[in-house]
Design an enzyme around this catalytic site. Structure first.
Site, short mmCIF file in Angstrom:
data_model
loop_
_atom_site.label_atom_id
_atom_site.label_comp_id
_atom_site.label_asym_id
_atom_site.label_seq_id
_atom_site.Cartn_x
_atom_site.Cartn_y
_atom_site.Cartn_z
N ALA A 1 82.37 5.83 136.66
CA ALA A 1 81.12 5.26 136.26
C ALA A 1 80.51 5.65 134.97
O ALA A 1 80.36 4.79 134.16
CB ALA A 1 80.11 5.66 137.33
N GLU A 2 80.49 6.75 134.72
CA GLU A 2 79.60 7.37 133.41
C GLU A 2 80.23 6.77 132.27
O GLU A 2 79.92 6.06 131.38
CB GLU A 2 79.45 8.69 133.14
CG GLU A 2 78.52 9.39 134.33
CD GLU A 2 78.11 10.77 134.28
OE1 GLU A 2 78.02 11.31 132.98
OE2 GLU A 2 78.29 11.47 135.22
N GLU B 1 58.37 8.38 128.88
CA GLU B 1 57.71 9.68 128.90
C GLU B 1 57.83 10.10 130.67
O GLU B 1 57.53 11.37 130.45
CB GLU B 1 56.49 9.83 128.58
CG GLU B 1 55.38 8.80 129.20
CD GLU B 1 55.58 7.15 128.67
OE1 GLU B 1 56.30 7.04 127.70
OE2 GLU B 1 54.73 6.51 129.16
N LEU C 1 62.67 15.30 125.62
CA LEU C 1 62.02 14.91 124.41
C LEU C 1 60.56 14.90 124.43
O LEU C 1 60.12 14.22 125.62
CB LEU C 1 62.75 13.67 123.95
CG LEU C 1 64.22 13.89 123.51
CD1 LEU C 1 64.85 12.43 123.16
CD2 LEU C 1 64.47 14.81 122.42
N GLY D 1 80.72 17.12 126.35
CA GLY D 1 80.65 15.97 125.56
C GLY D 1 81.72 15.00 126.17
O GLY D 1 82.25 14.25 125.25
N ASN E 1 81.00 12.22 127.72
CA ASN E 1 80.49 10.96 127.51
C ASN E 1 80.43 10.66 126.13
O ASN E 1 80.65 9.68 125.58
CB ASN E 1 79.01 11.04 128.03
CG ASN E 1 79.14 10.78 129.57
OD1 ASN E 1 79.22 9.65 129.96
ND2 ASN E 1 78.68 11.70 130.34
N HIS F 1 72.49 9.09 133.41
CA HIS F 1 72.13 9.88 134.69
C HIS F 1 73.13 9.90 135.66
O HIS F 1 73.54 8.86 135.98
CB HIS F 1 70.77 9.69 135.09
CG HIS F 1 70.36 10.69 136.11
ND1 HIS F 1 70.08 12.03 135.78
CD2 HIS F 1 70.43 10.65 137.36
CE1 HIS F 1 69.81 12.63 136.91
NE2 HIS F 1 69.98 11.83 137.91
C1 GAR Z 1 76.89 13.96 132.68
O1 GAR Z 1 77.55 14.11 134.05
C2 GAR Z 1 75.56 13.57 132.32
O2 GAR Z 1 75.41 12.44 133.24
C3 GAR Z 1 74.77 14.51 132.79
O3 GAR Z 1 75.28 15.81 132.25
C4 GAR Z 1 76.72 15.65 132.29
C5 GAR Z 1 77.14 15.76 130.66
O4 GAR Z 1 78.63 15.80 130.72
N1 GAR Z 1 73.39 14.26 132.53
C6 GAR Z 1 72.39 14.62 133.25
O5 GAR Z 1 72.45 14.96 134.31
C7 GAR Z 1 71.08 14.06 132.73
N2 GAR Z 1 69.91 14.21 133.67
P1 GAR Z 1 79.25 15.78 129.44
O6 GAR Z 1 78.61 16.93 128.31
O7 GAR Z 1 80.58 16.08 129.51
O8 GAR Z 1 79.21 14.36 128.67
#
Ligand code: GAR
Length: 201
Positions: free
Chosen positions: A177-178, A145, A91, A15, A17, A107
């Site tokens: 980035a994220e 989808e 989903l 979590g 993000n 992503h």
């Molecule tokens: C993040 O790096 C997110 O971008 C990735 O999972 C991680 C979750 O981390 N998502 C994917 O790969 C989706 N295809 P978090 O639980 O610490 O946010």
């Protein structure tokens, strides 16, 4: 107008993000929407502790009757925007169609590289290192989808270093980035939704 878009964040793991969204809300980087609910398909997700600490209601939905329960809860909380923040389940297509341009995903690569079925979490960075790319990053996009196939909202590039491990790269992509583009993207979409609501009046 004091109306804010009602947001649900779907999580499965750490979590970080979700935390970035909570922090952005506190700093008013995210101000056109409000996190009303956190939903997890994993009762052990650390993300749930983050929700609890920040007094955000949370729900755990297990695999059985997932779609039905998800719809019920989203309706109950009058959710207008869904954010997938490290959510591992796919989903169903009909659900996604009902929420056209109302589901955002983050992503950890520059789509269309290293995305689609099986590209999740650390695996994405392992594949990027295997390929020897010098630049990677993160992408936010609307969910449709096709896995990781919806319209791109924002992207941010991150440099790959010679001595990177997948873990080091994952950490850098998250930090540079994220955690930046996810709150910015959510604010951008919320602003757009509010504008549409105003225009409809
Ligand atoms: C993040 O790096 C997110 O971008 C990735 O999972 C991680 C979750 O981390 N998502 C994917 O790969 C989706 N295809 P978090 O639980 O610490 O946010």
């Amino acid at each position: 107008m004091n109306k804010k878009v009602r947001i649900a964040v779907l999580v499965s793991g750490g979590g970080t993000n979700l935390q970035a969204l909570i922090d952005a809300q506190k700093k008013e980087i995210l101000k056109s929407g409000k996190i009303e609910l956190v939903i997890s398909n994993n009762s052990n997700a650390f993300a749930l502790k983050r929700a609890k600490k920040n007094n955000i209601p949370f729900e755990i939905i297990d695999k059985k009757d997932f779609e039905e329960k998800l719809k019920e809860i989203l309706k109950l909380y009058k959710i207008e925007l869904i954010v997938l923040a490290g959510f591992t389940a796919i989903l169903p297509a009909d659900f996604v169609q009902d929420y056209d341009k109302r589901i955002i995903n983050i992503h950890p690569s520059l789509i269309p590289s290293f995305c689609g079925k099986g590209f999740y979490g650390i695996k994405v960075h392992e594949e990027a290192l295997k390929k020897g790319v010098k630049i990677t990053g993160a992408t936010t996009h609307f969910v449709n989808e096709i896995i990781d196939g919806g319209e791109i909202i924002m992207q941010k590039a991150v440099e790959v270093y010679e001595d990177d491990t997948a873990e080091k790269l994952q950490k850098r992509v998250m930090e540079f980035a994220e955690w930046i583009i996810l709150p910015q993207s959510v604010e951008k979409v919320c602003k757009c939704i509010l504008k549409n609501i105003l225009e409809e009046k």
